[in-house]
Design a protein around this motif. Structure first.
Motif, PDB file in Angstrom:
ATOM      1  N   ARG A   1      -2.864  16.125  -3.144  1.00 17.47           N
ATOM      2  CA  ARG A   1      -1.986  15.233  -3.907  1.00 17.47           C
ATOM      3  C   ARG A   1      -1.897  13.888  -3.194  1.00 17.47           C
ATOM      4  O   ARG A   1      -1.977  13.813  -1.974  1.00 17.47           O
ATOM      5  N   PRO A   2      -1.747  12.811  -3.982  1.00 17.25           N
ATOM      6  CA  PRO A   2      -1.586  11.507  -3.351  1.00 17.25           C
ATOM      7  C   PRO A   2      -0.307  11.478  -2.517  1.00 17.25           C
ATOM      8  O   PRO A   2       0.724  11.992  -2.947  1.00 17.25           O
TER       9      PRO A   2
ATOM     10  N   LYS B   1      -0.392   7.527  -8.665  1.00 18.69           N
ATOM     11  CA  LYS B   1      -0.562   7.394  -7.220  1.00 18.69           C
ATOM     12  C   LYS B   1       0.633   6.708  -6.584  1.00 18.69           C
ATOM     13  O   LYS B   1       0.636   6.430  -5.393  1.00 18.69           O
ATOM     14  N   ALA B   2       1.656   6.420  -7.396  1.00 24.50           N
ATOM     15  CA  ALA B   2       2.918   5.898  -6.865  1.00 24.50           C
ATOM     16  C   ALA B   2       4.006   6.235  -7.873  1.00 24.50           C
ATOM     17  O   ALA B   2       3.733   6.445  -9.062  1.00 24.50           O
ATOM     18  N   ILE B   3       5.218   6.279  -7.382  1.00 22.20           N
ATOM     19  CA  ILE B   3       6.331   6.653  -8.246  1.00 22.20           C
ATOM     20  C   ILE B   3       6.579   5.549  -9.286  1.00 22.20           C
ATOM     21  O   ILE B   3       6.472   4.356  -8.985  1.00 22.20           O
TER      22      ILE B   3
ATOM     23  N   ARG C   1       0.843  -1.196   0.000  1.00 23.05           N
ATOM     24  CA  ARG C   1       0.000   0.000   0.000  1.00 23.05           C
ATOM     25  C   ARG C   1       0.881   1.250   0.000  1.00 23.05           C
ATOM     26  O   ARG C   1       1.516   1.560   1.001  1.00 23.05           O
ATOM     27  N   MET C   2       0.929   1.927  -1.115  1.00 23.33           N
ATOM     28  CA  MET C   2       1.756   3.133  -1.216  1.00 23.33           C
ATOM     29  C   MET C   2       0.951   4.375  -0.868  1.00 23.33           C
ATOM     30  O   MET C   2       1.398   5.260  -0.153  1.00 23.33           O
ATOM     31  N   LEU C   3      -0.267   4.458  -1.426  1.00 20.93           N
ATOM     32  CA  LEU C   3      -1.103   5.651  -1.245  1.00 20.93           C
ATOM     33  C   LEU C   3      -1.849   5.536   0.086  1.00 20.93           C
ATOM     34  O   LEU C   3      -2.643   4.612   0.263  1.00 20.93           O
TER      35      LEU C   3
END
Lengths: 92, 987
Positions: free
Chosen positions: B55-56, B381-383, B44-46
């Protein structure tokens, strides 16, 4: 938040046990000049640094104390029973 | 989804899985996880949306400074918003919800703010929402508040218990990392009383995520063994989950212990949080250092993380931060992380080093890009990739995580809580604690010491010195052998990075980015305190733990000066947020304040009293009887019965003070404005006490029971104040007087027996003759009851204007004596009455209370001018009472007021206007202080303080209340409505 007052009767106690009256002034003589009375009743120094105040150990020994504290650091330099001081001043 | 958990490594227990939910989705973690590590293990990154631009955001740190991963934990009254996922220990059944998003975290309408961002820069609301002004409260503020924000507080009551505690020690060690553990161990072994506090769930700090060995033991094992030894010492107290949040005068430290914030159902015999006040002879600040973020475009994208945090997730929690991470570093610690990741089987894609050469010899597999910076990131929502700027060009490298190692800032907050300012060290490239602190020393990472061995050694050495100062013998400190791969931390700070296109965040929690800082400087807000307020950098729950130093560095650069010249904003408690619950402690609900009940409370209750809260007291208000539909009916019956037969009223709550000593009479003579020196033994007298400024302070009766023993009564509200005042007079003003004071309020049950039949009722239980001749008005003496079975004090005083007595008996006998009086008066029509009736009776007689004695009134205003002794040489208030303003003819004076039409009424607080005058401030003639319906007069009657009122009896006025839209024609009159000749008192 949590200064400790070195009560001469009870030792170091939390400040919540005390109530503060304000500057430790000497009461003028009854027949003193009205200027002196105005000073005593209304006028206060607001020093940055050393200040003497009357503190009442309301929830402790119920003695009135003279607390000498620093208004910047809140450090208490001295604390003595006000009656003792008043008596010794009266002798002077 | 639990694929980011490594098969080995870390202090988590893989045999104890824990179920939890995030936004309702079930997930699994392990015993020993934080919510953050469990979320990362689940991929789970966000985890949140940012404050302004929505921003996320992901997890940036592994500790107390976390600005992004704020969630609401728990439900109902236990819901706790803005909980840092990095600090929340995982437990079975934990429920966490993301914040500041709608309708969902993944799809958040508020993210449209990002499109408006050119208009939402620093100070935008000062500029944008100026006009029209009324819209600010109605429209702008509510909308902005809804859009920008953190979690929402629960509206339900908190079901849990909190408490407060004091602790005392020789040495308080703040932080149980390598420095703190070494210090506590040294002082503990020497026998000093030590308290060691740490905000984490386990002692050890950085040792828990370090791969070094100490004396041949893994760092985490060394931490465990050391804390075990400390816990075995009777002179050492180890407090984990405890944040020292403030340093106060007297070397008192505030700390909050989260006793049960890591369990699903708190045990009811323990508090959930405990607030400590720790009095320390000496304190050692061993709080370590905070890693400094790097300010590049998109540095807030989920997957970007502090390098030290990545180490913690890897080594302590056994969680891989990604499968293809990169590292952006300005110093050698980035290489340590790279080696550890590779050892754990995670291949590092690239190490981007801002320097031309590293201080360590890296031989891993990662691609090394020197003299380069990360200037941007890509992804939703993630790099998904980083943009690396080197040699004048920009290259894109695909990654799924990025560590940033920007150097270290000592955590010195507490050292600055008492006014000291941090000092910039060019050598260490960091702000250090102010020098020469009294009672507090700083050591280890908090003092910019680097390297594990150095910190361990410094902690021990400082403790040894403190122990010697205490006069305790200190056994020789064992030197530990450290094997560590950690690189030396380079001091060169990297403030600005070329090639930035996207927002480069300085303050993550407040969405303050690089351009905001530049804007603030350009618009003249370059002073660090102004820049903080203009941009909001450094505000909110994290108080800029990660952002402050970068903001200062960037301001310094924009102004072309050293960070030393910019300086810092002021550090104030609390270090991290402290719940209101902890600060409130046990003072909630019915423990909020004490309840005072008269010794006659149960008696009154037995007779059906309706109670009213007055201050802390519960007073019987009236005693309804069957058939009475309103309180007015009951009160009218009680009033008429007192005037016709007799009534019994509880007056125990009046303050009672016993004054003894050979100078007691002289003392009273000085504290009252009227004469007391020659009050005969056996007599009561009404006394008026002034303040030194000449205004009336309090009133009451004082009786001389013996030559040198007086019984004083005060009003209920001022009982404590009068006692303090008398003590001040006795101790400070006139210590030479022989006088003793004792509060005896609680020792006596006191009841008023009032009415024409009072004497014949009372005589049935009082042994002495209380005929008018033997016991006249204002007589006061000790009496014997029931043939000597009991003794009490009897006073012939009257508040009602009737033949009346007040009888005081020892408190424990109150109820039986009151019952005996009701029994004795049964055939004479005696009834209990309450304070409502008391009030009607006294208004009918023009007697004053603190409604009239309002702090601006002198004796003459109430018609008591002649009471003030002209002959006494001194009394409190004498000098100032002579002032011209206090003797002016247009002073407010006590008058009565009645409506012209008896059917009309008015209320207390209404203003008096001259007939025909407009309702303006200039035309205000005074106000109604007390009013009641008088059955005797047959209309509303009132007391009022009216300009020159004594000379205006008979004048028609208007009683006006703008608040209620009422105006009532009325007439001023004598304030004594009943028996003005006082004939009934003397029968």
């Amino acid at each position: 938040m949590a200064s400790l007052v070195p009560c001469p009767n009870c030792g170091r106690r939390p400040k919540e046990e005390f109530t503060i009256k304000g500057a430790a002034l000497s009461r003028p003589e009854a027949d003193a000049d009205s200027i002196d009375w105005f000073d005593y009743v209304y006028l206060r120094e607001n020093p940055r640094g050393a200040y003497e105040e009357y503190w009442h150990h309301t929830s402790g020994c119920r003695r009135w104390l003279v607390v000498a504290r620093d208004t910047v650091t809140h450090e208490i330099a001295a604390c003595c029973d006000a009656a003792g001081r008043a008596r010794s001043e009266a002798r002077k | 989804m639990s694929s980011y958990r490594l098969p080995k490594r870390g202090l988590v227990d893989r045999n104890v899985p824990l179920s939890f939910t995030f936004d309702g989705r079930p997930m699994q973690g392990l015993e020993g996880d934080t919510l953050a590590s469990a979320l990362l293990a689940n991929g789970r990154m966000l985890v949140g949306r940012s404050f302004k631009y929505h921003r996320p955001r992901g997890i940036l740190t592994a500790g107390a400074a976390e600005p992004n991963a704020l969630v609401t934990v728990g439900r109902g009254g236990r819901a706790e918003p803005n909980t840092r996922a990095t600090m929340q220990e995982l437990y079975e059944g934990l429920e966490a919800r993301s914040q500041n998003r709608w309708p969902s975290l993944a799809f958040d309408i508020g993210a449209l703010n990002g499109l408006l961002s050119p208009f939402l820069g620093a100070g935008f609301y000062y500029k944008t929402f100026m006009w029209p002004a009324p819209l600010w409260e109605k429209l702008y503020e509510p909308v902005i508040r809804r859009a920008a924000g953190l979690g929402k507080a629960s509206y339900e009551a908190d079901p849990d218990a909190y408490e407060k505690s004091w602790a005392h020690c020789d040495l308080l060690v703040i932080g149980a990392g390598p420095t703190g553990l070494a210090a506590a161990l040294t002082a503990g072994r020497a026998g000093a009383r030590v308290i060691l506090v740490d905000e984490g769930s386990l002692p050890g700090g950085s040792l828990l995520s370090d791969t070094a060995t100490i004396d041949g033991k893994a760092a985490a094992d060394f931490a465990r063994d050391t804390s075990d030894e400390l816990r075995s010492m009777p002179n050492v107290q180890v407090l984990v989950r405890t944040t020292a949040f403030g340093w106060y005068d007297g070397n008192v430290f505030g700390a909050v212990e989260r006793v049960q914030k890591h369990v699903r159902e708190p045990a009811s015999h323990l508090p959930v949080e405990r607030l400590w006040r720790i009095v320390a002879g000496k304190a050692l600040l061993a709080t370590g250092a905070e890693e400094r973020p790097l300010v590049f475009g998109g540095n807030d994208r989920p997957g970007v993380m502090m390098a030290g945090a990545m180490r913690a997730y890897l080594n302590r929690y056994g969680v891989a931060p990604g499968r293809t991470p990169a590292i952006f570093t300005t110093n050698d610690t980035g290489y340590t992380l790279a080696q550890e990741l590779e050892a754990a089987g995670v291949d590092v894609v690239a190490i981007v080093d801002s320097r031309p050469a590293a201080g360590v010899d890296y031989r891993g597999k990662a691609r090394l890009v020197r003299e380069a910076v990360v200037c941007g990131t890509k992804g939703g929502k993630a790099i998904s990739a980083i943009e690396v700027h080197h040699g004048g060009r920009t290259e894109t490298i695909a990654v799924d995580a990025l560590a940033m190692a920007g150097g270290f800032d000592p955590i010195i907050h507490l050292a600055c809580h008492r006014g000291g300012k941090p000092v910039w060290s060019a050598e260490k490239a960091a702000f250090l604690a102010p020098g020469s602190l009294k009672g507090l020393e700083v050591a280890g990472g908090a003092a910019a010491t680097t390297g594990l061995a150095a910190c361990l050694g410094e902690g021990a050495a400082r403790a040894e010195a403190i122990v010697r100062e205490l006069g305790l013998p200190c056994p020789p400190v064992a030197v530990v052998k450290v094997e560590s791969e950690e690189g030396i931390r380079s001091p060169a700070p990297l403030w600005s990075i070329p090639g930035i296109k996207d927002k480069a965040f300085v303050d993550f929690q407040n969405d303050v980015h690089l351009k905001d800082i530049g804007l603030a400087v350009r618009e003249g807000y370059s002073h660090v305190e102004l820049a903080k307020r203009y941009t909001t950098s450094g505000m909110a729950t994290d108080q800029g733990k990660l952002s402050n130093v970068n903001a200062i560095g960037l301001i310094a650069k924009a102004r072309g000066v050293s960070p030393a010249e910019v300086g810092t904003t002021t550090f104030r408690p609390f270090y991290t947020p402290v719940s209101f619950g902890a600060l409130t402690g046990a003072h909630t609900g019915h423990h909020f304040q004490p309840v005072r009940k008269s010794p006659l409370h149960d008696w009154a209750k037995k007779h059906g009293a309706v109670f009213v809260e007055t201050g802390l007291w519960y007073r019987s208000s009236w005693f309804p009887r069957s058939g009475e539909r309103t309180w007015r009916e009951s009160v009218e019956r009680e009033v008429l019965n007192v005037r016709k037969n007799a009534g019994l009223c509880d007056v125990s709550m009046l303050g009672k003070i016993e004054i003894t000593g050979s100078d007691a009479a002289e003392f009273l003579n000085r504290v009252y404005c009227n004469a007391f020196l020659k009050l005969p033994v056996g007599k009561a007298r009404y006394g008026l006490m002034l303040r030194e400024d000449g205004f009336i302070y309090d009133d009451g009766t004082t009786s001389r029971l013996e030559e040198n023993r007086f019984f004083m009564t005060t009003t209920t509200a001022y009982a404590a104040g009068v006692m303090n005042h008398l003590e001040f007079c006795a101790q400070v003003l006139w210590p030479q007087l022989d006088v003793r004071l004792a509060s005896i309020t609680d020792q006596w049950a006191q009841m008023a027996i009032a009415g024409p039949k009072a004497r014949m009722i009372l005589q049935k239980i009082v042994d002495e003759d209380i005929s008018d001749a033997a016991f006249p008005f204002l007589a006061a003496k000790e009496v014997s009851l029931f043939g000597g079975a009991l003794h009490g004090c009897l006073f012939r005083i009257s508040f009602s204007g009737e033949l009346a007595y007040e009888l005081a008996v020892p408190a424990g006998y109150g109820e039986s004596i009151a019952d005996a009086l009701l029994e004795a008066g049964k055939d004479h029509g005696i009834m209990p009455y309450g304070v409502e009736t008391l009030s009607v009776l006294r208004i009918e007689k023009g007697h004053v209370t603190h409604n009239e004695i309002n702090g601006t009134i002198v004796p003459a205003d109430l018609g008591f001018g002649k009471m003030v002794s002209a002959g006494k040489p001194d009394f409190v208030g004498k000098a100032m009472l002579q002032r011209e303003g206090l003797t002016a003819p247009d002073r407010p004076q006590l008058v009565g007021v009645v409506p012209l039409d008896p059917q009309q009424s008015f209320r207390s607080g209404s203003h008096i206007l001259a007939k025909g005058a407009a309702a303006t401030l200039e035309n205000d003639e005074g106000y109604v202080t007390s009013s009641a319906y008088s059955p005797h007069v047959g209309s509303t009657i009132a007391l009022a303080l009216v300009r020159n009122g004594r000379n205006r009896h008979g004048e028609e006025v208007l009683v006006w209340s703008g608040l209620h839209g009422e105006s009532t024609p009325a007439r001023l009159c004598n304030p004594v409505f009943f028996d003005p000749q006082n004939e009934r008192l003397h029968v």
